[in-house]
Enzyme design. Structure first.
Site, PDB file in Angstrom:
ATOM      1  N   CYS A 205      18.072 105.897   7.630  1.00 12.22           N
ATOM      2  CA  CYS A 205      18.055 105.998   9.090  1.00 12.22           C
ATOM      3  C   CYS A 205      17.473 104.604   9.774  1.00 12.22           C
ATOM      4  O   CYS A 205      16.572 103.963   9.265  1.00 12.22           O
ATOM      5  CB  CYS A 205      16.727 107.276   9.216  1.00 12.22           C
ATOM      6  SG  CYS A 205      16.391 107.679  10.828  1.00 12.22           S
ATOM      7  N   CYS A 268      -3.289  75.937  35.351  1.00  9.33           N
ATOM      8  CA  CYS A 268      -3.957  77.119  34.895  1.00  9.33           C
ATOM      9  C   CYS A 268      -5.473  77.238  35.598  1.00  9.33           C
ATOM     10  O   CYS A 268      -5.990  76.261  35.970  1.00  9.33           O
ATOM     11  CB  CYS A 268      -4.471  77.404  33.380  1.00  9.33           C
ATOM     12  SG  CYS A 268      -5.152  78.907  32.898  1.00  9.33           S
ATOM     13  N   CYS A 278       7.967  71.925  28.180  1.00  7.53           N
ATOM     14  CA  CYS A 278       7.838  71.534  26.754  1.00  7.53           C
ATOM     15  C   CYS A 278       6.421  72.041  26.298  1.00  7.53           C
ATOM     16  O   CYS A 278       6.184  71.925  25.162  1.00  7.53           O
ATOM     17  CB  CYS A 278       8.064  70.189  26.817  1.00  7.53           C
ATOM     18  SG  CYS A 278       6.605  68.941  27.357  1.00  7.53           S
ATOM     19  N   CYS A 288      10.075  65.149  29.742  1.00 10.31           N
ATOM     20  CA  CYS A 288       9.809  65.591  28.508  1.00 10.31           C
ATOM     21  C   CYS A 288      10.151  64.678  27.434  1.00 10.31           C
ATOM     22  O   CYS A 288       9.560  64.784  26.500  1.00 10.31           O
ATOM     23  CB  CYS A 288      10.378  67.087  28.763  1.00 10.31           C
ATOM     24  SG  CYS A 288       9.668  68.321  29.664  1.00 10.31           S
ATOM     25  N   CYS A 328     -14.393  56.434  35.205  1.00 14.73           N
ATOM     26  CA  CYS A 328     -14.010  55.012  35.617  1.00 14.73           C
ATOM     27  C   CYS A 328     -13.966  53.811  34.764  1.00 14.73           C
ATOM     28  O   CYS A 328     -14.754  53.794  33.860  1.00 14.73           O
ATOM     29  CB  CYS A 328     -14.275  54.746  37.302  1.00 14.73           C
ATOM     30  SG  CYS A 328     -15.748  53.667  37.468  1.00 14.73           S
ATOM     31  N   CYS A 337     -28.445  41.975  31.397  1.00 12.29           N
ATOM     32  CA  CYS A 337     -27.373  41.330  31.525  1.00 12.29           C
ATOM     33  C   CYS A 337     -26.179  41.576  32.822  1.00 12.29           C
ATOM     34  O   CYS A 337     -25.969  40.978  33.786  1.00 12.29           O
ATOM     35  CB  CYS A 337     -26.090  41.776  30.353  1.00 12.29           C
ATOM     36  SG  CYS A 337     -24.383  41.159  30.638  1.00 12.29           S
ATOM     37  N   CYS A 345      -9.270  45.735  29.929  1.00  7.35           N
ATOM     38  CA  CYS A 345      -8.694  44.200  29.575  1.00  7.35           C
ATOM     39  C   CYS A 345      -9.890  43.324  29.395  1.00  7.35           C
ATOM     40  O   CYS A 345     -10.085  42.321  29.211  1.00  7.35           O
ATOM     41  CB  CYS A 345      -8.121  43.881  30.597  1.00  7.35           C
ATOM     42  SG  CYS A 345      -8.789  43.632  32.196  1.00  7.35           S
TER      43      CYS A 345
HETATM   44 ZN   LIG Z   1      14.676 109.131  10.363  1.00 10.38          ZN
HETATM   45 ZN   LIG Z   2       7.661  68.697  29.472  1.00 12.66          ZN
HETATM   46 ZN   LIG Z   3      -8.655  45.723  33.446  1.00  9.30          ZN
HETATM   47 ZN   LIG Z   4      -5.965  78.058  31.109  1.00  7.51          ZN
HETATM   48 ZN   LIG Z   5     -23.757  42.357  28.612  1.00  7.51          ZN
END
Ligand SMILES: [Zn+2]
Ligand SMILES: [Zn+2]
Ligand SMILES: [Zn+2]
Ligand SMILES: [Zn+2]
Ligand SMILES: [Zn+2]
Ligand SMILES: [Zn+2]
Ligand SMILES: [Zn+2]
Length: 545
Positions: A205, A268, A278, A288, A328, A337, A345
């Site tokens: 069935c 969200c 993705c 992506c 930052c 100092c 860098c």
């Molecule tokens: Zn059945």
């Molecule tokens: Zn993506």
């Molecule tokens: Zn830099």
């Molecule tokens: Zn969320």
């Molecule tokens: Zn220093």
């Protein structure tokens, strides 16, 4: 290209500056970057004392351009809670149940079969009802999802006899006792989402076992698990919904626009942004494909990457190990100092504007290459350096993004109220701070992915593209550092004091609002360039040559 490099650069960049609305503004703004931490000194540069920016060339242009550009995209998605999704699902089921006049349980299996697209279901249904019924195991028209035995019968599973009312069937003639059904459903639910396509236990069935029967025979726990699978199917098997992949988040996003092409990043309410296509972290304006390549690269280089992230850096002047607590990249060493430098860098902060340009170590590349082995070693080192350079910046920006999101949460939780109290203004007046943070977040995200993109630009073949890209990226980056520093460190300094002077506050407000506006414009330019796959490059380089 090699001989005339710098000439091309200059012409090209000034062309571009004009195109964006005057290189004078450009000079004006880069000129005061040294003063970025001096609130009183540079605050007035952005707006008049009364906060009116009408007389300010730069401010006006920025506003005009924003209006023309229409940067605010129409929202094509909504964020839903689990209850919200359940309501949507019930609504969809109820509609189909009414149109096809059948019990909700049948409507639900039908909808699920068509990936919850009511339109397609109805099309197919009216085209060939028989075929659709067979595909999902719906008994003939007029059948019900659960039947009770009218006379005494033997259960084909436990072989006990039950009087009328003690047994159930899924609408077919195969009756089983409630205990056997309960066990059958338990096993089905234990099998995961497949319980949603449960059929009658009789091997010959194919009748579907649906919610009405489950609700009658299963215990509370299994009933709830079944409902949970049904809800998840509604989100996971349809193209309209996606769960937010944010950590610990149970919200879902529904796409409500028409056509799926224009949707990419969605945000969200939990703060997590992800790519609709993705599912990775939001990565506008990078494709992506680039993101997938980059993430795969990071996996294959995970040893290097982990080492980099754990590796402590040292202050370039006093050599003490440094820790990065702020978002930052502007670092200030501890007392005595106080050396200020760039985290990425390690160059002094004052001359830091061009830190973003990747410069392969020329001395080594041009040195006498004695053997192919040596050549290969040099190449390998250069390509690893290139990767490290981009990876470090990608990771640092994403980390900064997280710091900014945390800060933003704290702002909304309590800090805004506190600060508003300190300067005696309504909290709504501090909206400019949240806005600044929104743009910091957006900027960090865009920059991070721009580095992933930059990694895939061929140093030679894409040289012209790189120039434009690095130019836009430098501008955006420098502006973002100023904005982030102002929103973060300067704010904490300002409101860390016991009493906040109102004029100082106002100068700060004007500065932050001004930086927000400028940064936003730089990023719009960067994103716009991506939208055309940096196509402007080819036309510009033609005029330059
Ligand atoms: Zn059945
Ligand atoms: Zn993506
Ligand atoms: Zn830099
Ligand atoms: Zn969320
Ligand atoms: Zn220093
Ligand atoms: Zn039984
Ligand atoms: Zn600063």
């Amino acid at each position: 290209m090699a001989s005339g490099d710098s000439d091309v650069d200059d012409d090209y960049f000034s062309d571009f500056g004009d195109q964006r609305g005057g290189s004078d503004d450009e000079d004006f703004y880069t000129g005061d970057s040294d003063d970025e931490c001096d609130i009183n000194k540079s605050g007035g540069d952005y707006m008049d004392e009364d906060g009116n920016d009408d007389d300010d060339d730069y401010g006006e242009q920025a506003v005009e351009e924003t209006e023309d550009g229409g940067s605010e995209m129409e929202k094509t998605y909504v964020v839903l809670t689990e209850d919200g999704i359940r309501a949507r699902q019930e609504e969809d089921i109820a509609k189909v149940s009414e149109v096809l006049s059948m019990p909700p349980g049948f409507a639900a299996v039908l909808l699920r079969h068509f990936k919850w697209m009511a339109g397609r279901l109805q099309e197919e249904w009216f085209l060939d009802e028989r075929r659709v019924r067979d595909a999902v195991g719906l008994p003939a028209d007029g059948a019900v999802p659960t039947l009770v035995n009218r006379r005494r019968l033997t259960c084909a599973i436990c072989f006990d006899r039950f009087s009328a009312g003690g047994m159930r069937s899924g609408g077919c003639s195969h009756f089983y006792c409630v205990t056997c059904w309960r066990g059958y459903v338990r096993a089905g639910v234990g099998d995961g989402a497949r319980c949603l396509s449960l059929r009658c236990p009789d091997p010959s069935c194919t009748v579907a076992v649906v919610r009405e029967l489950i609700d009658e025979v299963a215990d509370d726990e299994d009933r709830e698990r079944y409902a949970m699978f049904a809800l998840r199917s509604y989100v996971e098997e349809s193209n309209r919904f996606k769960w937010c992949p944010g950590p610990g988040c149970s919200l879902a996003v529904e796409f409500v626009g028409s056509g799926g092409d224009q949707i990419n990043d969605v945000f969200c309410s939990c703060g997590h942004g992800f790519c609709w296509r993705c599912g990775e972290e939001a990565h506008r304006p990078v494709s992506c494909k680039t993101v997938a390549m980059w993430l795969a690269k990071n996996v294959s280089e995970s040893e290097t990457a982990t080492w980099l992230l754990d590796h402590t850096k040292h202050c370039p002047v006093c050599r003490r190990p440094i820790e990065k607590n702020f978002g930052c990249m502007h670092m200030t060493c501890r007392a005595p100092c106080f050396h200020e430098f760039c985290w990425l860098c390690l160059e002094p902060w004052v001359s830091h504007r061009f830190c973003e340009k990747y410069r392969p170590d020329g001395s080594e590349a041009e040195s006498e290459i004695n053997s192919t082995e040596e050549e290969r070693r040099v190449q390998a080192k250069a390509s690893l350096d290139r990767y490290i350079y981009h990876y470090e910046r990608w990771a640092a920006n994403l980390k900064s993004l997280r710091v900014a999101l945390d800060d933003m949460e704290k702002l909304e939780m309590s800090e805004l109220e506190k600060m508003a109290g300190a300067v005696r203004v309504p909290a709504t007046e501090l909206r400019f701070m949240t806005e600044a943070y929104e743009h910091v977040g957006e900027g960090r995200r865009v920059l991070a992915w721009a580095y992933a993109y930059g990694y895939y630009l061929d140093p030679e073949r894409d040289a012209t593209k790189r120039q434009l890209f690095e130019y836009l990226q430098n501008d955006a980056n420098a502006s973002l550092e100023r904005l982030h520093g102002c929103a973060e460190k300067e704010r904490k300094e300002l409101f860390g004091a016991a009493a906040v002077d109102f004029h100082t506050y106002r100068a700060y407000r004007d500065k932050l609002a001004g930086l927000t506006k400028v940064t936003r414009r730089y990023f719009e330019n960067l994103v716009k360039a991506f939208a055309g796959d940096l196509a402007e490059v080819s036309s510009s380089s033609e005029t330059a040559s």
